[in-house]
Design a protein around this motif. Structure first.
Motif, PDB file in Angstrom:
ATOM      1  N   ARG A  13       0.833  -1.210   0.000  1.00  0.00           N
ATOM      2  CA  ARG A  13       0.000   0.000   0.000  1.00  0.00           C
ATOM      3  C   ARG A  13       0.871   1.265   0.000  1.00  0.00           C
ATOM      4  NH1 ARG A  13      -2.964  -3.082  -1.783  1.00  0.00           N
ATOM      5  NH2 ARG A  13      -4.712  -4.106  -0.745  1.00  0.00           N
ATOM      6  N   LEU A  14       1.975   1.233   0.719  1.00  0.00           N
ATOM      7  CA  LEU A  14       2.881   2.381   0.726  1.00  0.00           C
ATOM      8  C   LEU A  14       3.467   2.597  -0.671  1.00  0.00           C
ATOM      9  CD1 LEU A  14       4.364   4.595   2.277  1.00  0.00           C
ATOM     10  CD2 LEU A  14       6.079   2.886   2.953  1.00  0.00           C
ATOM     11  N   ALA A  15       3.812   1.507  -1.345  1.00  0.00           N
ATOM     12  CA  ALA A  15       4.323   1.613  -2.716  1.00  0.00           C
ATOM     13  C   ALA A  15       3.274   2.237  -3.638  1.00  0.00           C
ATOM     14  CB  ALA A  15       4.719   0.228  -3.226  1.00  0.00           C
ATOM     15  N   GLN A  16       2.009   1.876  -3.437  1.00  0.00           N
ATOM     16  CA  GLN A  16       0.946   2.430  -4.274  1.00  0.00           C
ATOM     17  C   GLN A  16       0.748   3.923  -4.016  1.00  0.00           C
ATOM     18  OE1 GLN A  16      -2.027  -0.613  -3.184  1.00  0.00           O
ATOM     19  NE2 GLN A  16      -2.091  -1.216  -5.338  1.00  0.00           N
ATOM     20  N   VAL A  17       0.997   4.360  -2.787  1.00  0.00           N
ATOM     21  CA  VAL A  17       0.948   5.798  -2.503  1.00  0.00           C
ATOM     22  C   VAL A  17       2.033   6.514  -3.300  1.00  0.00           C
ATOM     23  CG1 VAL A  17       1.227   7.582  -0.738  1.00  0.00           C
ATOM     24  CG2 VAL A  17      -0.040   5.497  -0.202  1.00  0.00           C
ATOM     25  N   TYR A  18       3.248   5.972  -3.284  1.00  0.00           N
ATOM     26  CA  TYR A  18       4.341   6.588  -4.046  1.00  0.00           C
ATOM     27  C   TYR A  18       4.034   6.584  -5.542  1.00  0.00           C
ATOM     28  CZ  TYR A  18       7.273   6.609   0.149  1.00  0.00           C
ATOM     29  OH  TYR A  18       7.783   6.861   1.402  1.00  0.00           O
ATOM     30  N   GLU A  19       3.419   5.519  -6.024  1.00  0.00           N
ATOM     31  CA  GLU A  19       3.028   5.473  -7.436  1.00  0.00           C
ATOM     32  C   GLU A  19       2.040   6.594  -7.749  1.00  0.00           C
ATOM     33  OE1 GLU A  19       1.014   2.373 -10.680  1.00  0.00           O
ATOM     34  OE2 GLU A  19       0.755   2.049  -8.525  1.00  0.00           O
ATOM     35  N   ALA A  20       1.071   6.798  -6.850  1.00  0.00           N
ATOM     36  CA  ALA A  20       0.060   7.835  -7.073  1.00  0.00           C
ATOM     37  C   ALA A  20       0.659   9.235  -7.036  1.00  0.00           C
ATOM     38  CB  ALA A  20      -1.043   7.712  -6.021  1.00  0.00           C
ATOM     39  N   MET A  21       1.778   9.405  -6.340  1.00  0.00           N
ATOM     40  CA  MET A  21       2.428  10.717  -6.253  1.00  0.00           C
ATOM     41  C   MET A  21       3.054  11.146  -7.580  1.00  0.00           C
ATOM     42  SD  MET A  21       4.321  10.602  -2.543  1.00  0.00           S
ATOM     43  CE  MET A  21       3.446  10.934  -1.010  1.00  0.00           C
ATOM     44  N   GLY A  22       3.239  10.205  -8.501  1.00  0.00           N
ATOM     45  CA  GLY A  22       3.762  10.563  -9.810  1.00  0.00           C
ATOM     46  C   GLY A  22       5.245  10.291  -9.959  1.00  0.00           C
ATOM     47  N   THR A  23       5.820  10.869 -11.001  1.00  0.00           N
ATOM     48  CA  THR A  23       7.201  10.553 -11.375  1.00  0.00           C
ATOM     49  C   THR A  23       8.206  10.905 -10.286  1.00  0.00           C
ATOM     50  OG1 THR A  23       7.316  12.702 -12.488  1.00  0.00           O
ATOM     51  CG2 THR A  23       6.767  10.787 -13.840  1.00  0.00           C
ATOM     52  N   ARG A  24       7.895  11.897  -9.449  1.00  0.00           N
ATOM     53  CA  ARG A  24       8.852  12.297  -8.411  1.00  0.00           C
ATOM     54  C   ARG A  24       9.103  11.183  -7.396  1.00  0.00           C
ATOM     55  NH1 ARG A  24       6.173  14.444  -3.617  1.00  0.00           N
ATOM     56  NH2 ARG A  24       3.895  14.446  -3.889  1.00  0.00           N
ATOM     57  N   SER A  25       8.158  10.240  -7.286  1.00  0.00           N
ATOM     58  CA  SER A  25       8.318   9.150  -6.318  1.00  0.00           C
ATOM     59  C   SER A  25       8.340   7.782  -6.985  1.00  0.00           C
ATOM     60  CB  SER A  25       7.182   9.201  -5.286  1.00  0.00           C
ATOM     61  OG  SER A  25       7.191  10.413  -4.576  1.00  0.00           O
ATOM     62  N   ALA A  26       8.526   7.752  -8.310  1.00  0.00           N
ATOM     63  CA  ALA A  26       8.452   6.488  -9.045  1.00  0.00           C
ATOM     64  C   ALA A  26       9.534   5.502  -8.607  1.00  0.00           C
ATOM     65  CB  ALA A  26       8.553   6.746 -10.545  1.00  0.00           C
ATOM     66  N   LYS A  27      10.747   5.999  -8.342  1.00  0.00           N
ATOM     67  CA  LYS A  27      11.827   5.095  -7.932  1.00  0.00           C
ATOM     68  C   LYS A  27      11.537   4.458  -6.577  1.00  0.00           C
ATOM     69  CE  LYS A  27      15.673   7.025 -10.578  1.00  0.00           C
ATOM     70  NZ  LYS A  27      17.036   7.611 -10.521  1.00  0.00           N
ATOM     71  N   LYS A  28      10.982   5.248  -5.652  1.00  0.00           N
ATOM     72  CA  LYS A  28      10.593   4.685  -4.352  1.00  0.00           C
ATOM     73  C   LYS A  28       9.528   3.612  -4.538  1.00  0.00           C
ATOM     74  CE  LYS A  28      11.399   8.680  -1.304  1.00  0.00           C
ATOM     75  NZ  LYS A  28      10.725   9.644  -0.388  1.00  0.00           N
ATOM     76  N   ALA A  29       8.543   3.912  -5.391  1.00  0.00           N
ATOM     77  CA  ALA A  29       7.461   2.955  -5.623  1.00  0.00           C
ATOM     78  C   ALA A  29       8.009   1.652  -6.191  1.00  0.00           C
ATOM     79  CB  ALA A  29       6.426   3.559  -6.571  1.00  0.00           C
ATOM     80  N   GLU A  30       8.874   1.756  -7.210  1.00  0.00           N
ATOM     81  CA  GLU A  30       9.417   0.550  -7.837  1.00  0.00           C
ATOM     82  C   GLU A  30      10.197  -0.290  -6.837  1.00  0.00           C
ATOM     83  OE1 GLU A  30      12.250  -0.884 -11.573  1.00  0.00           O
ATOM     84  OE2 GLU A  30      12.108   1.249 -11.056  1.00  0.00           O
ATOM     85  N   SER A  31      11.010   0.362  -6.026  1.00  0.00           N
ATOM     86  CA  SER A  31      11.820  -0.364  -5.043  1.00  0.00           C
ATOM     87  C   SER A  31      10.942  -1.147  -4.074  1.00  0.00           C
ATOM     88  CB  SER A  31      12.698   0.628  -4.277  1.00  0.00           C
ATOM     89  OG  SER A  31      13.399  -0.029  -3.241  1.00  0.00           O
ATOM     90  N   LEU A  32       9.859  -0.521  -3.607  1.00  0.00           N
ATOM     91  CA  LEU A  32       8.978  -1.200  -2.650  1.00  0.00           C
ATOM     92  C   LEU A  32       8.150  -2.288  -3.324  1.00  0.00           C
ATOM     93  CD1 LEU A  32       7.736   1.741  -0.382  1.00  0.00           C
ATOM     94  CD2 LEU A  32       9.703   0.239  -0.090  1.00  0.00           C
ATOM     95  N   PHE A  33       7.688  -2.049  -4.557  1.00  0.00           N
ATOM     96  CA  PHE A  33       6.954  -3.087  -5.292  1.00  0.00           C
ATOM     97  C   PHE A  33       7.826  -4.337  -5.463  1.00  0.00           C
ATOM     98  CE2 PHE A  33       4.090   0.222  -7.483  1.00  0.00           C
ATOM     99  CZ  PHE A  33       2.990  -0.130  -6.723  1.00  0.00           C
ATOM    100  N   ILE A  34       9.085  -4.133  -5.849  1.00  0.00           N
ATOM    101  CA  ILE A  34      10.003  -5.263  -6.058  1.00  0.00           C
ATOM    102  C   ILE A  34      10.286  -5.968  -4.734  1.00  0.00           C
ATOM    103  CG2 ILE A  34      12.377  -5.855  -6.683  1.00  0.00           C
ATOM    104  CD1 ILE A  34      12.225  -3.670  -8.831  1.00  0.00           C
ATOM    105  N   GLN A  35      10.472  -5.193  -3.666  1.00  0.00           N
ATOM    106  CA  GLN A  35      10.723  -5.781  -2.346  1.00  0.00           C
ATOM    107  C   GLN A  35       9.544  -6.639  -1.897  1.00  0.00           C
ATOM    108  OE1 GLN A  35      11.652  -2.858   0.692  1.00  0.00           O
ATOM    109  NE2 GLN A  35      11.282  -4.315   2.361  1.00  0.00           N
ATOM    110  N   CYS A  36       8.342  -6.133  -2.087  1.00  0.00           N
ATOM    111  CA  CYS A  36       7.141  -6.874  -1.682  1.00  0.00           C
ATOM    112  C   CYS A  36       6.990  -8.150  -2.501  1.00  0.00           C
ATOM    113  CB  CYS A  36       5.908  -5.984  -1.841  1.00  0.00           C
ATOM    114  SG  CYS A  36       4.365  -6.776  -1.346  1.00  0.00           S
TER     115      CYS A  36
END
Length: 617
Positions: free
Chosen positions: A399-422
C-alpha cells in the motif's frame, strides 16, 4: 434420527407472507415427473432397513446409494408433489445429511411428513447425457414446480457442497425458478455459524466469494460437468454465478437469519449484536440505504446500555467511506484510531489496522502526504510486531508503494523499489503462484506499463496470466483482468492484432456480468479500449458498434455535454468517415463543435480539434 416430535402443520408454505411463488401450471410435462417427492419420515425407515444408525454411522450418501444398488431394499416410491428440493453432496456423511434436514424442519416448524425431493430416491437414472436444453428448461421447470430449495452444508467453513458442479447448478436453477432458498446445517455447525456470523459477517461473505468456482468445480461424471458448465456459460457466465449464489441466494437467507435472530433475542445486547450483523451484511451487498438506519439504531441502543462502542464507530466510518462520504468518515476513523491507541497501545494489531483504515481513507481523498505518513507507520509497527516477512507487513508495504506510485514521477523510484521488495518477499514466503504473489506481479506489471517499460510489463503480465489460468481457470475475473492488462501492453506496443481478442474477452465478460446502470463507469474504459483497437486494425463495423456503446455510457457517467463524451463522439465520427458515412460523421462533429464552443470556449485545444475534424469531413 432422533425421537423428537415436530408440530403438525396443515400447510407447508414454500414462500413467506406476501410472496407469490411460481405457478405450478408452468412446469412442463417432462418436469412434472421430477417434482414428486417422499415424506421426510421415510428416511427413518430407510435407515432401519440398512441396519440402524450404528451400522451406517460412517457411511457417505454415495456408500448408501452403492449399497442400495447391490442389495435392493424397500425404498419409498415418490408419488406426492414435493415442497422442498434437497441439494446435497453425495460424499458427505449420510446420517449427518438426515440430521441436518431434521434440524432444518425443527427450526422452520415443519412436519416430518413434509414431502421432499432428494435425488437418489426421486431422480430416475438418466438414459443419455442430458442436453443444454434439458438443463436450461426441464430441470428448472422442476424446481419451479417444487418451489423451494434447501442446501445441506455439513461443514459451513469447508463445505464440499460448494465445490460440486451439480450443487452449484441446483442453486442456479433455484435462482432462475424464483424459488425460495434456505440452508440446513447440523445443530453444532449451525450454532458455530451463527456465532461467527454475529461477530463478523464479512468472513462468510469472503468464504463464499472464494469457494464458488464453477470452472474448477468437481463432478463424478465428466459429461454432467461439461453439460452444466455449457449451460452456465450460455446463460450467466461463471463470474456472475458467484454473485447470484452469494448475493441473491445466500444473501436473502442471511438477511432472514439475522432478522429471525433479532426477533428471538434474549436481551437488548443480543438484539444490538444481531442488528449490527444485519447492517454489516447489507453493507457487504452494497445496500447502503438499508445498512445505515439499522446500524444507527444499534449504535443508539448500545450507547444507552454500555456507552461508546469503538467497533460500531468503525463500521459507520466504513459505511460512509463506501458511499464516498469522506468528510463524514474522516472524524470517525480518527476517533476510532485514537481510542485504539489509548486503550491498546500503538503497536497492538487493532491499532495498526485502525491506522491503515485512516491511511486508506486519505488515499481515497488523494491526500498523498497524509496517506504516506500513516502507511509508513503501519509498515514499521507491523515489522516490529509481526516481523518484516509477515503477510500483514507486506500488505502495508504494498500500500505504501501504491501511494508513491500515485504521487507521480517524483516518487516512481521509491514505488518501484517497494513493489520489487514486496514481490520478492511474497515469492519467498508464499510461493510463486499464491494469489497474493500474483497480485504483486500484476501490480508491478501495470506500474511498468505507466512508465512505458513495455518489455518488462509484458513479461510479468504473461507470468501472471499463465499462473491465474492454472489456479482459477480461464474465465475467472482475476484471469480476465490479467488478459486486459496484457492487451494494454500489446496496444502500447502497437501489436493490435494480439490486443484485440484479449480486449474482446474482457469487455464481453464485463457486459455479461455488470449492470449497465450501476456499473457504467467500470464498463466505459474497457469498451473504449476495444473500440480504439478495432479502429487501428481496420475492424470498422465492430469499432462503430463499440463506440456507440461508449458514447451512450459516457453520457450516463459524465453527461452529454462533458468533454470526455465529446471526445468519444469524435472517435465515433472518425470511424464513420472510415466507413464512408460522411453525413453521420458531420452530424456528430457539428454537435461536438456546438457544445464545445458553449462549454469549453474557442481557445480550448479540444474545441479546436473538433473544428479541424469537421473541416476535414
Amino acid at each position: 434420527m432422533s425421537t423428537r416430535k415436530l408440530p403438525h402443520l396443515t400447510h407447508v408454505a414454500a414462500y413467506g407472507p406476501g410472496m407469490a411463488g411460481p405457478s405450478k401450471a408452468h412446469a412442463s410435462k417432462a418436469a412434472q415427473s421430477l417434482t414428486r417427492g417422499v415424506p421426510f419420515s421415510q428416511l427413518a425407515s430407510l435407515i432401519n432397513s440398512l441396519g440402524g444408525r450404528n451400522a451406517i454411522a460412517h457411511k457417505s450418501t454415495s456408500d448408501i446409494i452403492t449399497a442400495l444398488a447391490k442389495t435392493p431394499l424397500p425404498t419409498p416410491n415418490p408419488t406426492t408433489r414435493a415442497t422442498l428440493m434437497v441439494s446435497h453432496a453425495w460424499s458427505d456423511n449420510f446420517l449427518t445429511l438426515v440430521d441436518s434436514l431434521e434440524n432444518y424442519l425443527l427450526d422452520q416448524e415443519l412436519d416430518y411428513e413434509t414431502p421432499i425431493w432428494i435425488d437418489f430416491l426421486c431422480l430416475p437414472p438418466a438414459q443419455t447425457v442430458r442436453s443444454h436444453d434439458w438443463w436450461s428448461s426441464v430441470f428448472i421447470d422442476a424446481v419451479v414446480g417444487i418451489g423451494a430449495v434447501v442446501l445441506v452444508m455439513q461443514k459451513w467453513e469447508d463445505s464440499i457442497a460448494l465445490r460440486r458442479i451439480w450443487i452449484l447448478y441446483e442453486m442456479y436453477a433455484c435462482h432462475c425458478a424464483g424459488a425460495s432458498f434456505k440452508v440446513a446445517l447440523p445443530p453444532d455447525e449451525k450454532a458455530g455459524f451463527l456465532n461467527a456470523l454475529m461477530k463478523d459477517p464479512s468472513y462468510f461473505h469472503d468464504l463464499l466469494t472464494t469457494s464458488v468456482n464453477a470452472e474448477k468445480a468437481l463432478a463424478t461424471k465428466r459429461s454432467d460437468k461439461s453439460a452444466i458448465q455449457e449451460t452456465i456459460l450460455k446463460s450467466c457466465g461463471f463470474f456472475k454465478l458467484v454473485s447470484i449464489i452469494r448475493d441473491r441466494l445466500f444473501g436473502a437467507w442471511i438477511v432472514a437469519e439475522c432478522r429471525q435472530r433479532v426477533a428471538r433475542s434474549k436481551d437488548e445486547l443480543e438484539y444490538c449484536n444481531w442488528k449490527a450483523a444485519l447492517s454489516q451484511w447489507y453493507h457487504l451487498q452494497k445496500e447502503y440505504s438499508l445498512a445505515e438506519p439499522v446500524l444507527l439504531e444499534s449504535m443508539k441502543l448500545r450507547k444507552r446500555l454500555m456507552g461508546s462502542f469503538p467497533p460500531a464507530t468503525l463500521n459507520l466510518a466504513l459505511l460512509y467511506k463506501s458511499q464516498l462520504r469522506f468528510d463524514e468518515a474522516l472524524p470517525l476513523f480518527a476517533e476510532y484510531l485514537t481510542v485504539c491507541r489509548e486503550s491498546l497501545g500503538n503497536e497492538h494489531p487493532d491499532a495498526i489496522a485502525a491506522t491503515a483504515h485512516l491511511a486508506n481513507l486519505h488515499f481515497a481523498r488523494e491526500s498523498w502526504d497524509q496517506s504516506e505518513s500513516l502507511y509508513t507507520q503501519c509498515y514499521h509497527m507491523s515489522t516490529k510486531t509481526n516481523g518484516e516477512m509477515h503477510p500483514t507487513t507486506l500488505l502495508h508495504l504494498l500500500r505504501l508503494a501504491q501511494v508513491y506510485e500515485a504521487m507521480g514521477t517524483r516518487s516512481a523510484k521509491k514505488a518501484e523499489s517497494l513493489f520489487i521488495q514486496c514481490l520478492a518477499a511474497r515469492r519467498l514466503t508464499l510461493g510463486p503462484t499464491h494469489p497474493d504473489t500474483l497480485e504483486s506481479i500484476h501490480i508491478l506489471a501495470r506500474f511498468y506499463l505507466t512508465l512505458n517499460r513495455h518489455s518488462e510489463s509484458e513479461t510479468l503480465c504473461l507470468e501472471c496470466l499463465q499462473a491465474r489460468r492454472t489456479l482459477f481457470g480461464e474465465n475467472h475475473i482475476q484471469t480476465l483482468e490479467a488478459k486486459n492488462s496484457l492487451a494494454e501492453v500489446y496496444y502500447a506496443q502497437e501489436r493490435f492484432q494480439l490486443a484485440e481478442p484479449l480486449y474482446m474477452q474482457y469487455a464481453a465478460h464485463l457486459k455479461q456480468n455488470l449492470e449497465v446502470e450501476r456499473d457504467a463507469m467500470s464498463l466505459l474504459q474497457p469498451l473504449s479500449n476495444l473500440a480504439l483497437c478495432c479502429t487501428r486494425i481496420g475492424l470498422y463495423e465492430k469499432a462503430e458498434m463499440n463506440y456507440l456503446e461508449v458514447v451512450d455510457l459516457s453520457k450516463k457517467v459524465w453527461g452529454a455535454d462533458d468533454v470526455q463524451t465529446l471526445i468519444y463522439m469524435m472517435g465515433l465520427a472518425e470511424v464513420c468517415k472510415l466507413r464512408g458515412n460522411y453525413e453521420k460523421a458531420r452530424q456528430l462533429l457539428v454537435q461536438c463543435v456546438d457544445v464545445g464552443e458553449r462549454e469549453l470556449g474557442e481557445q480550448d485545444a479540444y474545441y479546436q480539434l473538433f473544428v479541424k475534424s469537421l473541416a476535414d469531413c
